[in-house]
Design an enzyme around this catalytic site. Structure first.
Site, short mmCIF file in Angstrom:
data_model
loop_
_atom_site.label_atom_id
_atom_site.label_comp_id
_atom_site.label_asym_id
_atom_site.label_seq_id
_atom_site.Cartn_x
_atom_site.Cartn_y
_atom_site.Cartn_z
N ASN A 147 0.84 -1.20 0.00
CA ASN A 147 0.00 0.00 0.00
C ASN A 147 0.88 1.25 0.00
OD1 ASN A 147 -1.69 2.14 0.81
ND2 ASN A 147 -3.05 0.73 1.89
N LEU A 150 -0.26 4.40 2.27
CA LEU A 150 -0.01 4.41 3.72
C LEU A 150 1.46 4.20 4.08
CD1 LEU A 150 -3.04 2.29 5.07
CD2 LEU A 150 -2.82 4.78 4.98
N TYR A 151 2.24 3.51 3.23
CA TYR A 151 3.57 3.08 3.67
C TYR A 151 4.65 3.43 2.64
CZ TYR A 151 0.49 0.68 6.82
OH TYR A 151 -0.50 0.43 7.72
N ALA A 152 5.86 3.71 3.20
CA ALA A 152 6.98 4.14 2.36
C ALA A 152 7.58 2.99 1.57
CB ALA A 152 8.05 4.78 3.24
N PRO A 161 -1.25 -2.84 9.23
CA PRO A 161 -2.61 -3.07 8.73
C PRO A 161 -2.81 -2.56 7.30
CG PRO A 161 -2.64 -1.92 10.86
CD PRO A 161 -1.22 -1.99 10.41
#
Ligand SMILES: *[C@@H]1O[C@H](CO)[C@@H](O)[C@H](O)[C@H]1NC(C)=O
Ligand SMILES: *[C@@H]1O[C@H](CO)[C@@H](O)[C@H](O)[C@H]1NC(C)=O
Ligand SMILES: *[C@@H]1O[C@H](CO)[C@@H](O)[C@H](O)[C@H]1NC(C)=O
Length: 196
Positions: A147, A150-152, A161
């Site tokens: 994702n 939401l995430y690097a 999550p």
């Protein structure tokens, strides 16, 4: 000549790169994955743990889920034998173009494809990781993505999550094939040993 045609899709989450095995006699196989690495405790306790046998009679059709969208884009990649499977590693530096999964059952998030895992049996053995009503398929292609909303990066996402999404495509033999799929099915047998 037998050709592969893809026929079904399921979505699940996956563990990171590690020395696990399906072989009941090496590291003990799926029943023991939860003991191999402490972060994998869910493999022991979880009830929705891969490999899943999909029971067709238990499935409910959800008409609110739209088809999965996959960007059509050429990206740099390499095909490697990890020792457990064939894997297409995608050149995924932040600056490089990326192929994303959107729509579908992804809650509006965008997932970037990090790698493609290919499960094929040896010889005439059916190699899919997942089964439908106990039936193992000749091949399974897993699009493993994280994702990016939401995430690097993949490693952050893999612990978090809504971090990873995996689309598993089960392939069967049929009269015609897809030319891109044929590239994979002919390339995979040529990387016989770990590291090739
Ligand atoms: C995929 O998502 C990334 C990150 O949001 C974006 O930079 C990239 O342009 C997207 N790829 C395509 C083909 O739209
Ligand atoms: C293996 O795949 C073939 C071809 O789809 C199928 O006919 C057969 O039932 C499968 N075998 C098992 C054990 O699932
Ligand atoms: C992933 O992102 C986190 C948070 O931004 C960072 O601390 C970590 O070093 C990154 N890992 C990799 C492998 O790039």
């Amino acid at each position: 000549m037998r050709h592969f045609v893809s026929i079904a899709v399921v979505v699940h989450a996956v563990a990171a790169d590690y020395q696990w095995s399906y072989d009941q006699d090496v590291f003990g196989g799926p029943d023991f994955w939860g003991l191999v690495e402490k972060d994998w405790w869910m493999c022991k306790k979880g009830r929705l743990q891969s490999p899943i046998d999909v029971q067709a009679s238990q499935l409910l059709f959800d008409s609110s889920i739209k088809p999965i969208r996959i960007d059509k884009l050429g990206v740099m990649s390499e095909l490697v034998n990890t020792g457990q499977m064939a894997r297409v590693r995608i050149g995924n530096s932040a600056r490089k173009p990326s192929v994303n999964l959107t729509s579908g059952p992804f809650y509006g998030y965008k997932y970037r494809i990090q790698r493609i895992d290919i499960h094929m049996g040896r010889g005439t053995e059916n190699g899919s990781e997942h089964t439908i009503d106990g039936r193992r398929f000749p091949m399974e292609i897993q699009l493993i993505s994280f994702n990016t909303d939401l995430y690097a990066n993949f490693s952050m996402a893999s612990k978090s999550p809504h971090g990873l999404a995996a689309v598993a495509i089960l392939a069967d033999f049929g009269p015609t094939t897809n030319s891109e799929l044929a590239k994979l099915t002919t390339a995979v047998p040529s990387i016989r040993f770990q590291g090739n």
